[in-house]
Design a protein around this motif. Structure first.
Motif, PDB file in Angstrom:
ATOM      1  N   GLU A 104       0.941  -1.331   0.350  1.00 30.70           N
ATOM      2  CA  GLU A 104       0.169  -0.475  -0.154  1.00 30.70           C
ATOM      3  C   GLU A 104       0.590   1.328  -0.377  1.00 30.70           C
ATOM      4  OE1 GLU A 104      -2.835   1.994   3.461  1.00 30.70           O
ATOM      5  OE2 GLU A 104      -4.043   0.355   2.489  1.00 30.70           O
ATOM      6  N   SER A 105       2.521   1.457   0.847  1.00 30.43           N
ATOM      7  CA  SER A 105       2.642   2.415   0.956  1.00 30.43           C
ATOM      8  C   SER A 105       3.066   2.379  -0.369  1.00 30.43           C
ATOM      9  CB  SER A 105       3.489   2.090   1.890  1.00 30.43           C
ATOM     10  OG  SER A 105       4.204   0.948   2.228  1.00 30.43           O
ATOM     11  N   LEU A 106       3.988   1.559  -1.154  1.00 31.81           N
ATOM     12  CA  LEU A 106       4.710   1.868  -2.223  1.00 31.81           C
ATOM     13  C   LEU A 106       4.274   2.438  -3.614  1.00 31.81           C
ATOM     14  CD1 LEU A 106       7.009  -1.936  -1.617  1.00 31.81           C
ATOM     15  CD2 LEU A 106       7.462  -0.129  -1.523  1.00 31.81           C
ATOM     16  N   LEU A 107       2.525   1.575  -3.878  1.00 31.71           N
ATOM     17  CA  LEU A 107       1.779   2.073  -4.393  1.00 31.71           C
ATOM     18  C   LEU A 107       1.008   3.767  -4.495  1.00 31.71           C
ATOM     19  CD1 LEU A 107      -0.719   0.073  -4.781  1.00 31.71           C
ATOM     20  CD2 LEU A 107       1.149  -0.184  -6.335  1.00 31.71           C
ATOM     21  N   GLU A 108       1.138   4.412  -2.998  1.00 34.93           N
ATOM     22  CA  GLU A 108       0.758   5.478  -2.143  1.00 34.93           C
ATOM     23  C   GLU A 108       1.853   6.235  -2.583  1.00 34.93           C
ATOM     24  OE1 GLU A 108       0.293   5.721   1.501  1.00 34.93           O
ATOM     25  OE2 GLU A 108      -2.484   4.950   1.387  1.00 34.93           O
ATOM     26  N   SER A 109       3.504   5.663  -3.163  1.00 32.51           N
ATOM     27  CA  SER A 109       5.005   6.598  -3.161  1.00 32.51           C
ATOM     28  C   SER A 109       4.798   6.481  -4.805  1.00 32.51           C
ATOM     29  CB  SER A 109       5.701   5.952  -3.097  1.00 32.51           C
ATOM     30  OG  SER A 109       5.801   4.757  -3.628  1.00 32.51           O
ATOM     31  N   ARG A 110       4.142   6.014  -5.718  1.00 30.31           N
ATOM     32  CA  ARG A 110       3.527   6.478  -7.684  1.00 30.31           C
ATOM     33  C   ARG A 110       2.657   6.594  -7.297  1.00 30.31           C
ATOM     34  NH1 ARG A 110       7.978   3.864 -10.545  1.00 30.31           N
ATOM     35  NH2 ARG A 110       9.793   3.648  -8.714  1.00 30.31           N
ATOM     36  N   HIS A 111       1.671   7.190  -6.727  1.00 28.64           N
ATOM     37  CA  HIS A 111       0.434   7.809  -6.748  1.00 28.64           C
ATOM     38  C   HIS A 111      -0.703   6.760  -7.375  1.00 28.64           C
ATOM     39  CE1 HIS A 111       1.676  11.525  -5.014  1.00 28.64           C
ATOM     40  NE2 HIS A 111       2.890  11.270  -5.889  1.00 28.64           N
ATOM     41  N   ILE A 112      -0.230   4.791  -7.622  1.00 31.55           N
ATOM     42  CA  ILE A 112      -1.172   4.090  -7.607  1.00 31.55           C
ATOM     43  C   ILE A 112      -1.945   3.630  -6.818  1.00 31.55           C
ATOM     44  CG2 ILE A 112      -1.842   2.171  -8.892  1.00 31.55           C
ATOM     45  CD1 ILE A 112       1.562   2.618  -9.599  1.00 31.55           C
ATOM     46  N   SER A 113      -3.647   3.188  -7.384  1.00 35.24           N
ATOM     47  CA  SER A 113      -4.620   2.952  -6.239  1.00 35.24           C
ATOM     48  C   SER A 113      -5.177   1.881  -6.900  1.00 35.24           C
ATOM     49  CB  SER A 113      -5.747   3.762  -6.148  1.00 35.24           C
ATOM     50  OG  SER A 113      -7.124   3.307  -5.624  1.00 35.24           O
ATOM     51  N   THR A 114      -5.447   0.846  -5.653  1.00 28.85           N
ATOM     52  CA  THR A 114      -5.364  -0.543  -6.004  1.00 28.85           C
ATOM     53  C   THR A 114      -7.484  -0.691  -6.000  1.00 28.85           C
ATOM     54  OG1 THR A 114      -6.089  -0.630  -3.812  1.00 28.85           O
ATOM     55  CG2 THR A 114      -3.916  -1.478  -4.871  1.00 28.85           C
ATOM     56  N   LYS A 115      -7.935   0.614  -6.363  1.00 27.42           N
ATOM     57  CA  LYS A 115      -9.401   0.643  -6.111  1.00 27.42           C
ATOM     58  C   LYS A 115      -9.597   1.199  -7.755  1.00 27.42           C
ATOM     59  CE  LYS A 115     -10.234   1.950  -1.467  1.00 27.42           C
ATOM     60  NZ  LYS A 115     -10.793   3.183  -0.208  1.00 27.42           N
ATOM     61  N   ASP A 116      -8.715   1.116  -8.315  1.00 26.21           N
ATOM     62  CA  ASP A 116      -9.225   1.207  -9.669  1.00 26.21           C
ATOM     63  C   ASP A 116      -9.638   0.540 -10.408  1.00 26.21           C
ATOM     64  OD1 ASP A 116      -7.903   1.201 -12.878  1.00 26.21           O
ATOM     65  OD2 ASP A 116      -7.243   3.143 -12.439  1.00 26.21           O
ATOM     66  N   ASP A 117     -10.736   0.762 -11.766  1.00 26.04           N
ATOM     67  CA  ASP A 117     -12.024  -0.132 -11.798  1.00 26.04           C
ATOM     68  C   ASP A 117     -10.799  -0.965 -12.913  1.00 26.04           C
ATOM     69  OD1 ASP A 117     -13.510   1.455 -10.726  1.00 26.04           O
ATOM     70  OD2 ASP A 117     -14.634   2.597 -12.447  1.00 26.04           O
TER      71      ASP A 117
END
Length: 414
Positions: free
Chosen positions: A247-260
């Motif tokens: 989760e923190s790694l994705l946040e550092s790239r402004h990526i979300s797991t909630k993407d459709d």
């Protein structure tokens, strides 16, 4: 300048002879008889033995058959000198302390060695009376031998965090000197879960499959006048590792797991997408990241773990190298129905299975394992495992049925 006449008294007793003499003397032979045998006076032999006793000894600290530290012990002057051969602090006898005192050494003897050898309580190991005798100089190697079920006692200031959902909690803390990470069993709606047993089962299965995993061992967690079951493991942070959640790694790239687009992916697509993110962010080979994600998914299937989420998988950051690494697998306890406080109310196994799915894929574990096999050929990747050996630390009926069915499925994969 050399002695051409080879003058001077030659020692009649070699160091090897002296060691033999000392051993025989400690076994009951007299100084007088030994002196006569070796052709020296009793006084001379007694002096040699006393001189030998004042020489420093070397003791090796062993972990998994490897010498990690050598200790030079001056028994007469109470001086300790150490040489460390590894950088992993969790293996070293004195951890961070590179200049241990004599008291530190005594504590090591008492807590890590002598009591396990049957010597009575702390502070008595120099006593040689009674049946339990001990000579400190007889030690040549020291090695931690785990007690059957060690107990760790904590106060409020020691507790790192608690799990607080569904009217429940789970305490976590570090042992003295931060060597071990200790976790109590989860208490959910007043029910004492046996998730600690699932942790142990899962780490043992990971060992069978060759999956890098945090090895969990059973312990007692004492807090607030109560005692809980729990598990303990090495604290990997001592060796310079920091865990970075997905989760923190994705946040550092402004990526979300909630993407459709991600939500609409099937399980295999999600696994590969996660592996790609770990590979890209950590600058790691994709094959390593994919194998990590596959190990996670397979292990979660084998124990029915429903608690794999974006905060308990990710990457290690190694502060010693400044690089990311594939982490050890951990946090596998919410499986074999020990996540579900309604479990005892179900009448059938199939009814209980309605609450079992593998996150973050939302798939039935039996269906997911077959899908993973179809995509990756699991029997080839884990070629040494023909049968899964589940430890008998958990004996609830639904858990045993799950283990039986999963083992049956594994053996039928072709």
């Amino acid at each position: 300048m050399s002695n051409e006449r080879n003058a001077g008294r030659k020692p009649k007793i070699s160091n090897t002879d002296l060691q033999n003499i000392i051993s025989r003397h400690e076994s009951g032979e007299s100084i007088a008889s030994l002196a006569a045998e070796y052709g020296v006076s009793r006084q001379a032999l007694h002096k040699r033995i006393k001189e030998h006793e004042t020489l420093p000894d070397t003791i090796n600290w062993m972990v998994d058959g490897e010498c990690v530290t050598s200790m030079e012990i001056d028994w007469q002057h109470h001086v300790l000198t150490i040489i460390n051969y590894v950088v992993r602090l969790s293996k070293l006898p004195f951890g961070f302390n590179n200049n241990p005192s004599w008291q530190d050494f005594i504590k090591l003897l008492e807590e890590k060695y002598l009591q396990q050898m049957g010597v009575d309580g702390p502070g008595t190991f120099f006593m040689t009376d009674g049946e339990k005798t001990f000579s400190p100089k007889s030690i040549r190697e020291l090695e931690i031998k785990s007690k059957s079920i060690p107990e760790f006692a904590f106060t409020k200031k020691d507790i790192l965090l608690t799990r607080t959902d569904t009217d429940g909690f789970q305490m976590k803390a570090l042992s003295n000197e931060r060597r071990l990470f200790v976790k109590s069993q989860a208490i959910m709606s007043g029910l004492h879960m046996r998730d600690w047993a699932v942790e142990i089962i899962a780490s043992d299965i990971a060992r069978q499959f060759g999956m890098p995993c945090v090895i969990q061992k059973h312990c007692h967690f004492a807090y607030g006048g109560r005692k809980f079951d729990g598990v303990y493991s090495d604290n990997f942070e001592l060796d310079g590792y920091t865990f970075l959640s997905f989760e923190s790694l994705l946040e550092s790239r402004h990526i979300s797991t909630k993407d459709d687009a991600l939500i609409k992916m099937n399980a295999i697509e999600k696994l590969k997408w996660c592996a790609m993110q770990l590979s890209d962010i950590g600058d790691l080979p994709y094959s390593d990241a994919e194998k990590y994600m596959l190990d996670l998914a397979v292990l979660d299937c084998l124990v029915g773990n429903v608690d794999r989420h974006t905060r308990n998988f990710g990457l290690f950051y190694n502060s010693l190298t400044g690089k990311h690494e594939i982490p050890l697998i951990f946090d596998n306890g919410m499986g074999l129905f020990e996540h579900d406080y309604y479990r005892d109310n179900y009448k059938t196994y199939d009814e209980a299975m309605n609450a079992v799915y593998v996150a973050p894929y939302g798939e039935d574990p039996f269906d997911l394992l077959q899908a993973l096999h179809k995509e990756f050929n699991l029997r080839k990747i884990y070629s040494g495992v023909t049968k899964i050996n589940y430890l008998d630390t958990l004996t609830t009926p639904f858990a045993l049925e799950y283990e039986r069915r999963m083992n049956d499925l594994w053996q039928k994969l072709d």
